[in-house]
Design a protein around this motif. Structure first.
Motif, PDB file in Angstrom:
ATOM      1  N   THR B  37       0.827  -1.210   0.000  1.00 33.65           N
ATOM      2  CA  THR B  37       0.000   0.000   0.000  1.00 33.65           C
ATOM      3  C   THR B  37       0.861   1.260   0.000  1.00 33.65           C
ATOM      4  O   THR B  37       0.425   2.284  -0.478  1.00 33.65           O
ATOM      5  N   THR B  38       2.077   1.179   0.534  1.00 37.19           N
ATOM      6  CA  THR B  38       2.957   2.342   0.509  1.00 37.19           C
ATOM      7  C   THR B  38       4.328   1.941  -0.018  1.00 37.19           C
ATOM      8  O   THR B  38       4.685   0.768  -0.018  1.00 37.19           O
ATOM      9  N   ARG B 153       0.377   2.592  -6.119  1.00 35.89           N
ATOM     10  CA  ARG B 153      -0.773   2.560  -5.216  1.00 35.89           C
ATOM     11  C   ARG B 153      -0.787   3.756  -4.283  1.00 35.89           C
ATOM     12  O   ARG B 153      -1.832   4.337  -4.010  1.00 35.89           O
ATOM     13  N   GLU B 154       0.409   4.128  -3.787  1.00 38.91           N
ATOM     14  CA  GLU B 154       0.429   5.241  -2.833  1.00 38.91           C
ATOM     15  C   GLU B 154       0.102   6.550  -3.538  1.00 38.91           C
ATOM     16  O   GLU B 154      -0.639   7.384  -3.021  1.00 38.91           O
ATOM     17  N   ALA B 176      -5.904   2.737  -2.412  1.00 36.30           N
ATOM     18  CA  ALA B 176      -5.320   2.544  -1.086  1.00 36.30           C
ATOM     19  C   ALA B 176      -5.988   1.388  -0.343  1.00 36.30           C
ATOM     20  O   ALA B 176      -5.480   0.919   0.658  1.00 36.30           O
ATOM     21  N   PRO B 178      -6.991  -2.349   0.564  1.00 39.01           N
ATOM     22  CA  PRO B 178      -6.162  -3.552   0.443  1.00 39.01           C
ATOM     23  C   PRO B 178      -6.464  -4.349  -0.827  1.00 39.01           C
ATOM     24  O   PRO B 178      -5.550  -4.831  -1.498  1.00 39.01           O
TER      25      PRO B 178
END
Lengths: 318, 216
Positions: B37-38, B153-154, B176, B178
């Motif tokens: 996600t980050t 994604r981030e 963001a 999951p």
């Protein structure tokens, strides 16, 4: 014969160990204790208790069993008219998934002290087991919600028959492997403070289980081996098979909880494989844009399943 | 996979481009979906994988003449498990917050297929130095893949990179979530496939059989 005798003996020993550890620490004077609604606990006594004692909140402490040093804040305690049942109201909603410890200091009834009592509250144990199982199948599905075991998942979900075969093999292996590792963790690794060896021991056990089932099945039922043997090798490359023992160790589950979690993980994987295979069989007939053929579309479908499985989050049955 | 004919540079680049674990081999997708996600998560897990891959490749390469072929897979697994335990303990001791955000995935490095695959295909047959370079390449390829997926994604989900505000708004918060990891990877692989077909069409004269990225 001797082999099955040994296994059943082992199982009985395990049962005794588990059951003896589960005796509730209670007091004779307390008849029953249960959760009532979201933020209340009700305690029933064998006889009427003093209302001065019952209305003094400082006589009672409540904590979640895993965190003995964090006391939950009691807002109010109310004694019923016949003075035999006491209802505690809490500031914050209780997490009923966790067992709670309730301590009643110096219970006063019939004008004299009955001693201090500690009771453990938990949900109905069978209901709890069922919710562990269902949680592993749907709410925390290992593939769609925890994103584990994707290599095997994408690899064998081409055909329904393959998917079911893999799912069944996987369930059997994971139940055996996680029960073995639970046993080893509970009675060897933890007492001797060898926790840091978890990864090495568990992966070794998983390979041993797979090899053992392979050997036994080959000798005992060659027909079954012919149809399921192929999947046995694949099972070991799935992350779930290692994740479940690690989770069991981290959450300190008892034997039946472990059994339910591993069974749930297997059934959840079977479900995921079957759903995916059904879609992919249809997909063969569909006109998918060229760059999306193969892996990309499989990923996007899995994503759609994952989104729909998010709908199960927050579901609680009991 | 004979190493003698290839220079160290080619070995290193091979892991990053031709056999990138995430985009080309599509192996070990679980962390790429689960915790990307980050960018920071991607970098941390990528570094952990890099260490495990390099150390286990070196170990196997050193003892490769003493391993009996029949027990080679268990040997690889136990070697990896040992190094994973080391990394696990180091991370837990020195970077407790990061360790928490990675969760169970650090320990699951044991079952990442491409590490075992590299040990079997390369480290067990080559001397220490080439194995080390090859492992570095594979590790960096994984790191790069995780950083790219995490970055996309981030950026799209939160409008930030490494925690710094880049866009000032959230273009598609969906990314963001999951579950969006699957979509990100799906669309990215599709984009790579498309670029590859276009590229191959342009150069279709000489190179006939470029590996298709769609295979498993």
């Amino acid at each position: 014969m001797r082999r099955s005798f040994k296994i059943s003996f082992l199982l009985i020993v395990m049962m005794i160990c588990v059951l003896s550890g589960k005796c509730r620490a209670g007091d004779r004077f307390i008849r029953n204790s249960a959760f009532k609604g979201d933020r209340q606990i009700i305690v029933t006594f064998a006889g009427p208790v003093s209302d001065v004692w019952a209305n003094d909140i400082s006589n009672f402490t409540v904590n979640e069993k895993p965190d003995p040093d964090i006391m939950l804040e009691i807002e109010d305690s109310t004694l019923s008219l016949d003075k035999t049942s006491l209802v505690f109201t809490f500031k914050d909603p209780l997490n009923r998934e966790v067992p709670h410890c309730l301590t009643l200091k110096q219970i006063i009834a019939d004008g004299r002290s009955q001693g201090t009592a500690t009771v453990t509250l938990r949900k109905n144990y069978l209901a709890h087991l069922f919710s562990v199982f269902l949680g592993a199948v749907l709410i925390q599905n290992f593939v769609f919600v925890k994103y584990l075991g994707l290599c095997v998942f994408l690899g064998v979900s081409q055909k329904k028959s393959t998917a079911v075969g893999m799912g069944i093999t996987f369930t059997i292996v994971i139940v055996f492997a996680s029960m073995l590792s639970w046993f080893l963790y509970r009675f060897v690794l933890k007492p001797y403070h060898l926790d840091f060896l978890q990864v090495i021991v568990f992966i070794g056990l998983v390979s041993l289980t797979v090899q053992g089932i392979d050997t036994v099945l080959r000798k005992v039922n060659p027909a079954l081996f012919k149809s399921f043997g192929v999947y046995l090798v694949l099972v070991i490359s799935s992350c779930i098979i290692l994740a479940v023992p690690l989770m069991l160790a981290a959450n300190d589950y008892d034997m039946f909880e472990s059994l339910m979690l591993s069974l749930g993980a297997g059934v959840g994987f079977l479900l995921a494989l079957f759903l995916m295979a059904s879609v992919r069989e249809r997909l063969e007939l569909a006109n998918v844009p060229t760059p999306f053929r193969g892996m990309p579309i499989a990923f996007i479908i899995t994503g759609l399943f994952a989104l729909s499985f998010m709908g199960f989050s927050g579901m609680s049955l009991f | 996979m004979s190493s003698s004919s290839r220079t160290n540079r080619e070995l290193f680049i091979n892991g990053i481009l031709n056999e990138n674990p995430i985009f080309r081999l599509a192996l070990s997708m679980c962390p790429a979906v689960g915790i990307s996600t980050t960018v920071m998560n991607g970098i941390l897990l990528g570094i952990a994988v890099l260490f495990v891959q390099v150390f286990s490749s070196c170990t196997i390469s050193l003892i490769r003449n003493h391993i009996h072929p029949r027990i080679r897979i268990p040997t690889y697994t136990l070697t990896i498990a040992t190094w994973v335990t080391v990394i696990d303990l180091v991370l837990a001791a020195f970077f407790p917050t990061a360790y928490k955000s990675l969760g169970i995935f650090v320990r699951l490095i044991v079952v990442f297929c491409f590490i075992t695959c590299r040990l079997d295909v390369f480290a067990a047959r080559n001397r220490l130095f080439p194995s080390c370079i090859d492992a570095l390449g594979m590790g960096c390829g994984f790191l790069l893949g995780m950083v790219v997926v995490g970055g996309v994604r981030e950026l799209l989900g939160m409008g930030t990179l490494l925690g710094y505000n880049i866009l000032g708004f959230r273009p598609m918060f969906f990314f963001a979530l999951p579950a969006a990891g699957f979509f990100t990877i799906g669309f990215m692989t599709a984009a790579f496939n498309h670029m590859e077909t276009v590229y191959n069409r342009k150069k279709s004269t000489s190179r006939g059989s470029a590996a298709s990225g769609a295979g498993l």
